[in-house]
Design an enzyme around this catalytic site. Sequence first.
Site, short mmCIF file in Angstrom:
data_model
loop_
_atom_site.label_atom_id
_atom_site.label_comp_id
_atom_site.label_asym_id
_atom_site.label_seq_id
_atom_site.Cartn_x
_atom_site.Cartn_y
_atom_site.Cartn_z
N PRO A 8 71.16 22.96 34.49
CA PRO A 8 70.86 22.60 34.29
C PRO A 8 70.69 20.94 35.39
O PRO A 8 71.69 20.56 36.19
CB PRO A 8 71.76 21.49 33.19
CG PRO A 8 73.22 22.58 33.14
CD PRO A 8 72.45 23.75 33.94
N ASN A 9 69.47 20.37 35.48
CA ASN A 9 69.51 18.42 36.49
C ASN A 9 69.19 19.26 38.41
O ASN A 9 69.32 18.41 38.65
CB ASN A 9 70.81 18.07 36.37
CG ASN A 9 71.57 16.95 34.76
OD1 ASN A 9 70.32 16.49 33.98
ND2 ASN A 9 72.43 17.72 34.44
N ARG A 49 67.62 11.65 43.38
CA ARG A 49 68.73 10.49 43.34
C ARG A 49 70.20 11.49 43.78
O ARG A 49 70.39 12.74 43.88
CB ARG A 49 69.62 10.40 41.43
CG ARG A 49 68.68 9.49 41.23
CD ARG A 49 69.11 9.37 38.65
NE ARG A 49 70.00 10.28 39.67
CZ ARG A 49 70.49 10.53 37.83
NH1 ARG A 49 70.21 11.14 37.30
NH2 ARG A 49 72.25 10.70 37.84
N TYR A 77 74.33 15.40 47.07
CA TYR A 77 73.71 16.99 46.89
C TYR A 77 72.27 17.53 47.35
O TYR A 77 71.56 17.75 47.85
CB TYR A 77 72.77 17.08 45.53
CG TYR A 77 73.76 16.87 44.36
CD1 TYR A 77 74.85 17.41 44.07
CD2 TYR A 77 73.56 16.57 43.62
CE1 TYR A 77 76.01 17.37 42.88
CE2 TYR A 77 74.72 15.56 42.12
CZ TYR A 77 75.53 16.94 42.28
OH TYR A 77 76.60 16.71 41.54
N ASN A 100 73.36 29.19 41.07
CA ASN A 100 73.91 27.92 40.84
C ASN A 100 74.04 27.33 39.51
O ASN A 100 73.31 26.53 38.46
CB ASN A 100 73.33 26.36 41.61
CG ASN A 100 73.87 25.44 42.02
OD1 ASN A 100 74.38 25.12 41.24
ND2 ASN A 100 73.60 24.57 42.94
N ALA A 123 76.67 21.74 36.08
CA ALA A 123 77.60 22.04 35.15
C ALA A 123 78.00 23.33 34.23
O ALA A 123 79.48 23.33 33.82
CB ALA A 123 77.37 20.92 34.26
N GLU A 180 78.24 32.79 42.99
CA GLU A 180 78.16 31.67 43.03
C GLU A 180 77.38 30.72 44.01
O GLU A 180 78.49 31.11 45.04
CB GLU A 180 79.28 31.10 42.04
CG GLU A 180 79.26 29.57 41.89
CD GLU A 180 80.72 29.68 40.84
OE1 GLU A 180 81.50 30.64 41.45
OE2 GLU A 180 80.90 28.93 40.48
N HIS A 183 77.13 26.81 44.86
CA HIS A 183 76.89 24.58 44.94
C HIS A 183 76.43 24.07 46.10
O HIS A 183 77.51 24.84 47.58
CB HIS A 183 78.52 24.59 43.86
CG HIS A 183 78.91 24.87 43.37
ND1 HIS A 183 78.40 24.50 41.77
CD2 HIS A 183 79.99 26.31 42.57
CE1 HIS A 183 78.90 25.23 40.63
NE2 HIS A 183 79.61 26.26 41.01
N ARG A 189 86.13 17.28 44.51
CA ARG A 189 85.28 16.39 43.12
C ARG A 189 86.21 16.33 42.38
O ARG A 189 87.08 16.50 41.60
CB ARG A 189 83.97 16.41 43.08
CG ARG A 189 83.30 16.57 44.20
CD ARG A 189 81.89 16.60 43.94
NE ARG A 189 81.10 16.01 43.31
CZ ARG A 189 80.06 16.33 42.30
NH1 ARG A 189 79.21 17.28 42.00
NH2 ARG A 189 79.25 14.79 41.62
#
Length: 149
Positions: free
Chosen positions: A13-14, A21, A26, A76, A79, A100, A102, A109
């Site tokens: 998601p996203n 943004r 990112y 990835n 969330a 996996e 990221h 974080r």
Amino acid sequence: MPDLPVIYVLNGPNLNLLGEREPHIYGRETLSDIEARCVGAAGGEANIVFRQTNHEGVLVDWIQEARTQAQALLINPAAYGHTSVALHDALKALSIPVIELHLSNPATREAFRHRSFVSSAATGVIAGLGARGYALAIQAALDIIRERA
Ligand code: CA2
């Protein structure tokens, strides 16, 4: 000539918002740019199936599809990696290598990003290296596929 291996690259998601943004976290590349990086990293040695969804169940469906259609899976989970037992269970049912991914390093974080339900079902994890992590993961997946052949 034998068929090329298939590598699924799934994005949660996203991640469709990449490049729009939060470039300080990112990076500036869009998801299309990252897809092009993956295809480039495969160098004609694998077919890349690159997808993004905002829906947890769709990710589960695609992971199940990869059981029969892919020789490696990169994910990835965004969330959902921090929340989803369903993703963990779906990944545990795979016998192909799972990496996996990221872009950022969740360990540096907020505390809620420190837990991953995906890591314990993954062959390996690449985090914090930005978009180049995807290319590194493609190369690692190809190596593992060749080792297993
Ligand atoms: O660093 C990563 O790749 C993450 O998987 C990205 C997720 C985050 O929840 C994980 O903790 C780490 C968030 C993806 C959201 O991407 C956006 C991109 C641009 C603008 C807003 C969100």
